[in-house]
Design a protein around this motif. Sequence first.
Motif, mmCIF file in Angstrom:
data_model
loop_
_atom_site.group_PDB
_atom_site.id
_atom_site.type_symbol
_atom_site.label_atom_id
_atom_site.label_comp_id
_atom_site.label_asym_id
_atom_site.label_seq_id
_atom_site.Cartn_x
_atom_site.Cartn_y
_atom_site.Cartn_z
ATOM 1 N N THR A 91 16.608 103.633 59.269
ATOM 2 C CA THR A 91 17.970 104.037 58.901
ATOM 3 C C THR A 91 18.928 102.851 58.932
ATOM 4 O O THR A 91 20.128 103.017 58.735
ATOM 5 C CB THR A 91 18.492 105.111 59.872
ATOM 6 N N GLU A 92 18.382 101.660 59.215
ATOM 7 C CA GLU A 92 19.190 100.446 59.294
ATOM 8 C C GLU A 92 20.327 100.557 60.301
ATOM 9 O O GLU A 92 21.469 100.189 60.025
ATOM 10 C CB GLU A 92 19.721 100.050 57.919
ATOM 11 N N GLN A 93 20.008 101.130 61.461
ATOM 12 C CA GLN A 93 20.967 101.164 62.564
ATOM 13 C C GLN A 93 20.472 100.188 63.626
ATOM 14 O O GLN A 93 19.348 100.315 64.112
ATOM 15 C CB GLN A 93 21.031 102.575 63.165
ATOM 16 N N PHE A 94 21.288 99.202 63.964
ATOM 17 C CA PHE A 94 20.830 98.220 64.929
ATOM 18 C C PHE A 94 21.843 98.025 66.052
ATOM 19 O O PHE A 94 23.035 97.896 65.804
ATOM 20 C CB PHE A 94 20.565 96.876 64.247
ATOM 21 N N GLY A 95 21.335 98.029 67.287
ATOM 22 C CA GLY A 95 22.175 97.744 68.438
ATOM 23 C C GLY A 95 21.420 96.841 69.393
ATOM 24 O O GLY A 95 20.200 96.941 69.520
ATOM 25 N N ALA A 96 22.130 95.966 70.067
ATOM 26 C CA ALA A 96 21.472 94.921 70.851
ATOM 27 C C ALA A 96 21.374 95.253 72.334
ATOM 28 O O ALA A 96 20.920 94.429 73.115
ATOM 29 C CB ALA A 96 22.223 93.603 70.668
ATOM 30 N N LEU A 97 21.787 96.458 72.708
ATOM 31 C CA LEU A 97 21.870 96.744 74.144
ATOM 32 C C LEU A 97 20.517 96.611 74.852
ATOM 33 O O LEU A 97 20.413 95.981 75.898
ATOM 34 C CB LEU A 97 22.444 98.148 74.372
ATOM 35 N N ALA A 98 19.464 97.207 74.258
ATOM 36 C CA ALA A 98 18.153 97.182 74.916
ATOM 37 C C ALA A 98 17.615 95.761 75.101
ATOM 38 O O ALA A 98 17.188 95.411 76.208
ATOM 39 C CB ALA A 98 17.162 98.053 74.148
#
Lengths: 341, 283
Positions: A91-98
């Motif tokens: 879905t092209e959702q990216f987050g850098a938290l992990a």
Amino acid sequence: MDLPSGARGVDVSEVALKNTSMGMEQSTSRASVMKRLRTSDVTFRFLTRSAAIAVLVLLSGTIVSLVIGSAPAFKAFGFSFVTTEVWNPVTEQFGALAPIYGTLVTSFIAMLIAVPVGVMIAFFLTELCPKVLRRPIAIAIELLAGIPSIIYGIWGLFVFAPFLQQHVQPFLIDTFASVPILSSVFEGPPYGIGMLTAGFILAIMVLPFITAISRDVFDSVPPVLKEAAYGLGCSTWEVFKHVVLPYTRVGVIGGVMLGLGRALGETMAVTFVIGNAHKVSASILAPGTTISASIANEFTEAVGDLYTSSLIALGLILFVITLIVLSCARYMLMRLQKREG
Amino acid sequence: MANASTNALYAGRKRRNTIATTLAWAAAAFGLGWLILILGVLVYKGIDGLSLSVFTENTPPPGSAGGLLNAIMGSIVMTFLAVIIGTPIGILAGTYLAEYGRHDKLASIVRFINDILLSAPSVVVGLFIYEIAVAPMGHFSGYAGSLALAVIVIPVVVRTTEDMLRLVPDTLREAAASIGLPRAHMIIRIAYRAARAGIVTGILLAVARISGETAPLLFTALNNQFFSLDMNAPMPSLPVVIFQFALSPYEEWQKLAWTGALLITVTVLALSILARSLTARKS
């Protein structure tokens, strides 16, 4: 430059020139010799200066290229990029938290183990070790630093992780099952791979850096100070704790920060044993991911500009964090050097 | 009464000292233990697959036997080119720091930045070269891999060159100046000659460092299953092949990965011991 030549028979610059094998044909004119010498002198200075500036360009070029490369990701997600956990290429959702969380947790575990052990080894090498063994042991520990990180990775995956899975992790899970907070830190099935394993391998990898720098700064303590303490009747440990450590505190912290910088950016060893799961879990036995492992695992397979750009954004975040940590380390070590004069 | 408490205090201090020194011995044993353990496992697992075919055959398709020839050649070629690119820049920059810029502002900034580059994460170097070389060219290549490795070579060489030139006594420089030798000639003829062993050490250490580097090659040189000396095309390297093979489910591939790991480690350790002995003889 029309100096009277021949007064003393031999001209110094010609002697200098004769002895050089620069491949210049013998010149009769003094002026042209001087000119050539000056030109080569200026050229060489210019070359060295340009090379020095090239080092600066390397760093600034890296930052600029990462900023440009990560722009699409930051434009699409804004600041929430660093606070979202979702990482979904479909879905092209990216987050850098992990990855950020994984990087910090594994490095923290690594430092928790490596700092006391590294400082104690340095204490051993400077105060306790028999003189004959001192050099061989120091070299052996430094060889640990020379082993490529991929070796730690393959060793960690095939030897260390199974060992942890069968012998250490079940024990940890059982022991802390009834302790309130620790039960969630050591929770879940023993996978073998995961953040604890990665942190442990990182600890072995940064150990030599911390040991080497601590040993150097411990050696810099003036013997008079130690002798005075021994003269008062202090034990070896008391001399170390009350004289050596306070005197070298800045240097030791510098060494620790240097090790931390390494741990944060270490790639291959972690990639093998972290499990590559974009998840923030409280349990350190769970698989996770780090910034560098995500990049190494996914970059060549990243399809689409946003995916690539998000990975480059991860790289930028990692680079900025390590730059800050390493700058602090160098600053502290420089301060210590200045004090020594 | 006072005597008893003094004794207790004394015993306590003595006990603490014993505990601390025992811990220090244990820490040293712990550190050395890992080295022995890692090397031991590496030799045990790697020597099994070590045969002549490792050096004469290319990497096999899954499920069959083969060697590592193309990976070894790729590593050698890229390392060689990286050293050719990185060493001159490193030596010249180190020369500036030690000879021209001992007290100037530029030198102290460069020194600081160089020390940071020395421990900067190598995966970021890969990203950097990807951005400036791979993306514009449109494909992965051996050249890009060499460039990435060269970026890692430079800070190592800068550092050792500066350190070694600083060990050259200033009286030698003054003697050269007193016979009218220009500064550049003094550096090339006198300082370099005096510091030669040290500078070579720096280059060897840099080679040792890059021959095990994997992360910067992953997305610059990529990999190649076949023998190729075309620097303009994707190129295999030993570390990347180890990475790929170790994580594969095929037994033959895993075995080759261990053999490759043994080869790299022996090379790296031999290089660093050689580098050490070069400077040890000098002092």
